[in-house]
Design a protein around this motif. Structure first.
Motif, PDB file in Angstrom:
ATOM      1  N   LEU A   1      -4.921  -1.824  12.705  1.00  0.00           N
ATOM      2  CA  LEU A   1      -5.328  -2.702  13.807  1.00  0.00           C
ATOM      3  C   LEU A   1      -5.288  -4.182  13.450  1.00  0.00           C
ATOM      4  O   LEU A   1      -5.545  -5.029  14.305  1.00  0.00           O
ATOM      5  CB  LEU A   1      -6.750  -2.345  14.259  1.00  0.00           C
ATOM      6  CG  LEU A   1      -6.982  -0.924  14.771  1.00  0.00           C
ATOM      7  CD1 LEU A   1      -8.440  -0.756  15.187  1.00  0.00           C
ATOM      8  CD2 LEU A   1      -6.054  -0.611  15.934  1.00  0.00           C
ATOM      9  N   GLY A   2      -4.988  -4.511  12.190  1.00  0.00           N
ATOM     10  CA  GLY A   2      -5.006  -5.912  11.798  1.00  0.00           C
ATOM     11  C   GLY A   2      -6.380  -6.344  11.326  1.00  0.00           C
ATOM     12  O   GLY A   2      -7.331  -5.552  11.279  1.00  0.00           O
TER      13      GLY A   2
ATOM     14  N   CYS B   1      -7.825   1.918  11.843  1.00  0.00           N
ATOM     15  CA  CYS B   1      -7.939   1.378  10.495  1.00  0.00           C
ATOM     16  C   CYS B   1      -7.925  -0.143  10.552  1.00  0.00           C
ATOM     17  O   CYS B   1      -6.993  -0.726  11.113  1.00  0.00           O
ATOM     18  CB  CYS B   1      -6.784   1.851   9.616  1.00  0.00           C
ATOM     19  SG  CYS B   1      -6.454   3.609   9.698  1.00  0.00           S
ATOM     20  N   GLU B   2      -8.924  -0.777   9.984  1.00  0.00           N
ATOM     21  CA  GLU B   2      -8.894  -2.230   9.852  1.00  0.00           C
ATOM     22  C   GLU B   2      -7.722  -2.604   8.940  1.00  0.00           C
ATOM     23  O   GLU B   2      -7.438  -1.919   7.965  1.00  0.00           O
ATOM     24  CB  GLU B   2     -10.202  -2.723   9.242  1.00  0.00           C
ATOM     25  CG  GLU B   2     -11.440  -2.325  10.028  1.00  0.00           C
ATOM     26  CD  GLU B   2     -12.674  -2.256   9.145  1.00  0.00           C
ATOM     27  OE1 GLU B   2     -12.618  -2.773   8.006  1.00  0.00           O
ATOM     28  OE2 GLU B   2     -13.680  -1.665   9.581  1.00  0.00           O
ATOM     29  N   GLY B   3      -7.032  -3.692   9.266  1.00  0.00           N
ATOM     30  CA  GLY B   3      -5.899  -4.097   8.437  1.00  0.00           C
ATOM     31  C   GLY B   3      -4.784  -3.085   8.513  1.00  0.00           C
ATOM     32  O   GLY B   3      -4.307  -2.720   9.588  1.00  0.00           O
ATOM     33  N   ASP B   4      -4.378  -2.575   7.349  1.00  0.00           N
ATOM     34  CA  ASP B   4      -3.283  -1.610   7.257  1.00  0.00           C
ATOM     35  C   ASP B   4      -3.816  -0.303   6.671  1.00  0.00           C
ATOM     36  O   ASP B   4      -4.606  -0.324   5.720  1.00  0.00           O
ATOM     37  CB  ASP B   4      -2.184  -2.168   6.360  1.00  0.00           C
ATOM     38  CG  ASP B   4      -1.017  -1.210   6.216  1.00  0.00           C
ATOM     39  OD1 ASP B   4      -0.105  -1.268   7.060  1.00  0.00           O
ATOM     40  OD2 ASP B   4      -1.031  -0.381   5.281  1.00  0.00           O
TER      41      ASP B   4
ATOM     42  N   SER C   1      -2.215  -7.062   7.416  1.00  0.00           N
ATOM     43  CA  SER C   1      -3.298  -7.018   6.434  1.00  0.00           C
ATOM     44  C   SER C   1      -4.053  -8.347   6.411  1.00  0.00           C
ATOM     45  O   SER C   1      -3.523  -9.396   6.786  1.00  0.00           O
ATOM     46  CB  SER C   1      -2.747  -6.722   5.036  1.00  0.00           C
ATOM     47  OG  SER C   1      -2.142  -7.865   4.482  1.00  0.00           O
ATOM     48  N   SER C   2      -5.289  -8.299   5.948  1.00  0.00           N
ATOM     49  CA  SER C   2      -6.101  -9.515   5.861  1.00  0.00           C
ATOM     50  C   SER C   2      -5.482 -10.519   4.895  1.00  0.00           C
ATOM     51  O   SER C   2      -5.641 -11.738   5.059  1.00  0.00           O
ATOM     52  CB  SER C   2      -7.525  -9.169   5.418  1.00  0.00           C
ATOM     53  OG  SER C   2      -7.510  -8.490   4.172  1.00  0.00           O
ATOM     54  N   MET C   3      -4.764 -10.031   3.894  1.00  0.00           N
ATOM     55  CA  MET C   3      -4.133 -10.932   2.933  1.00  0.00           C
ATOM     56  C   MET C   3      -3.062 -11.781   3.604  1.00  0.00           C
ATOM     57  O   MET C   3      -2.978 -12.999   3.379  1.00  0.00           O
ATOM     58  CB  MET C   3      -3.531 -10.120   1.790  1.00  0.00           C
ATOM     59  CG  MET C   3      -2.919 -10.951   0.685  1.00  0.00           C
ATOM     60  SD  MET C   3      -2.323  -9.937  -0.680  1.00  0.00           S
ATOM     61  CE  MET C   3      -0.991  -9.054   0.127  1.00  0.00           C
ATOM     62  N   MET C   4      -2.242 -11.152   4.453  1.00  0.00           N
ATOM     63  CA  MET C   4      -1.214 -11.909   5.174  1.00  0.00           C
ATOM     64  C   MET C   4      -1.849 -12.889   6.163  1.00  0.00           C
ATOM     65  O   MET C   4      -1.408 -14.031   6.310  1.00  0.00           O
ATOM     66  CB  MET C   4      -0.283 -10.950   5.923  1.00  0.00           C
ATOM     67  CG  MET C   4       0.325  -9.864   5.067  1.00  0.00           C
ATOM     68  SD  MET C   4       1.166 -10.518   3.609  1.00  0.00           S
ATOM     69  CE  MET C   4       1.657  -8.995   2.806  1.00  0.00           C
ATOM     70  N   ALA C   5      -2.904 -12.425   6.834  1.00  0.00           N
ATOM     71  CA  ALA C   5      -3.584 -13.298   7.788  1.00  0.00           C
ATOM     72  C   ALA C   5      -4.258 -14.468   7.085  1.00  0.00           C
ATOM     73  O   ALA C   5      -4.303 -15.588   7.615  1.00  0.00           O
ATOM     74  CB  ALA C   5      -4.611 -12.491   8.581  1.00  0.00           C
TER      75      ALA C   5
END
Length: 249
Positions: A10-11, A97-100, A127-131
């Motif tokens: 879900l990002g 799923c949060e993120g990936d 993913s939170s890392m990309m964001a």
């Protein structure tokens, strides 16, 4: 025929970062499962809330959010058994799923238990890392840079060796380890190369040079990005650190 199992990324939190594919499956699935803490709302469900409908069966997978260890295997065994009953009844199940799903996601434990028995599809998410890199306005890595993803709970010696070995570093799961990690980064002389992001993509998002963070604690959803390579954005972050600290870059 049995139902199909979906792991939907879900990002990091902003509902607009849900992919079109995840939205399509989420809207159509008769059963929707998601991780949930034993106190408070489910973050994954909050991201998807606007797309859920009253006719969908919801299955919270309650995972205690505590420092001490809990019987995780029993929780995922029980959740897998619950979801298998829906799948055996011919119902598709979408697990939020949060993120990936496969990037430090809890879905992998359900995947391990169920994918051998049911048709399964993974829908990747932002993913939170990309964001966090996007929010910081600085690329993660380039050319031949080695990017290391380092969990914050690791001990100082391991953290130091991982940071030393990489040209770019994403320190995740910072949370209650923030004070210790920041002290280590300072001792390594890398504070000027580090950016801090918390609650990325949410309305309360904060993006700062690490040196500008006044608090000694950080929320669970926080991350530190370090870049040691030779690209131009390294100098720009150093200048931003200097501006926040009232210095001339």
């Amino acid at each position: 025929m049995t139902g199909k199992l979906y792991g939907l990324g879900l990002g990091p939190g902003d509902p607009e970062l849900i992919t079109l594919k995840a939205h399509r499956i989420l809207s159509a699935a008769p059963v929707v499962a998601y991780p949930a803490p034993d106190t408070g709302p489910s973050f994954a469900r909050q991201i998807a809330a606007a797309h859920l409908s009253f006719h969908q069966v919801e299955v919270p997978i309650v995972v205690p959010m505590r420092v001490e260890r809990f019987p995780a295997q029993e929780i995922y065994d029980e959740a897998a058994e619950t979801l298998s009953r829906h799948l055996d009844a011919g119902l598709d199940v979408a697990v939020l799923c949060e993120g990936d799903p496969f990037f430090y996601g809890s879905f992998m434990y359900l995947f391990e238990r169920l994918s051998g028995r049911y048709e399964t599809e993974i829908v990747p998410g932002v993913s939170s890392m990309m964001a966090a890199a996007a929010a910081l306005g600085r690329p993660l890595a380039a050319r031949n840079d080695v990017l290391s993803i380092v969990p914050g709970p690791l001990d100082d010696e391991t953290l130091r060796s991982r940071i030393d070995a990489a040209g770019a570093v994403a320190i995740i799961k910072v949370g209650r380890h923030f004070h210790r990690i920041r002290a280590l980064i300072e001792a390594m002389g890398l504070t000027a190369h580090a950016g801090y992001v918390e609650r990325v993509s949410l309305p309360e998002q904060r993006v700062l040079p690490l040196s500008a963070v006044a608090e000694d604690v950080a929320p669970y959803f926080s991350m530190i990005l370090i870049y040691k390579g030779g690209e131009g954005w390294n100098a720009s972050l150093a200048a931003e650190n200097a501006r926040h600290n009232g210095m001339t870059p």
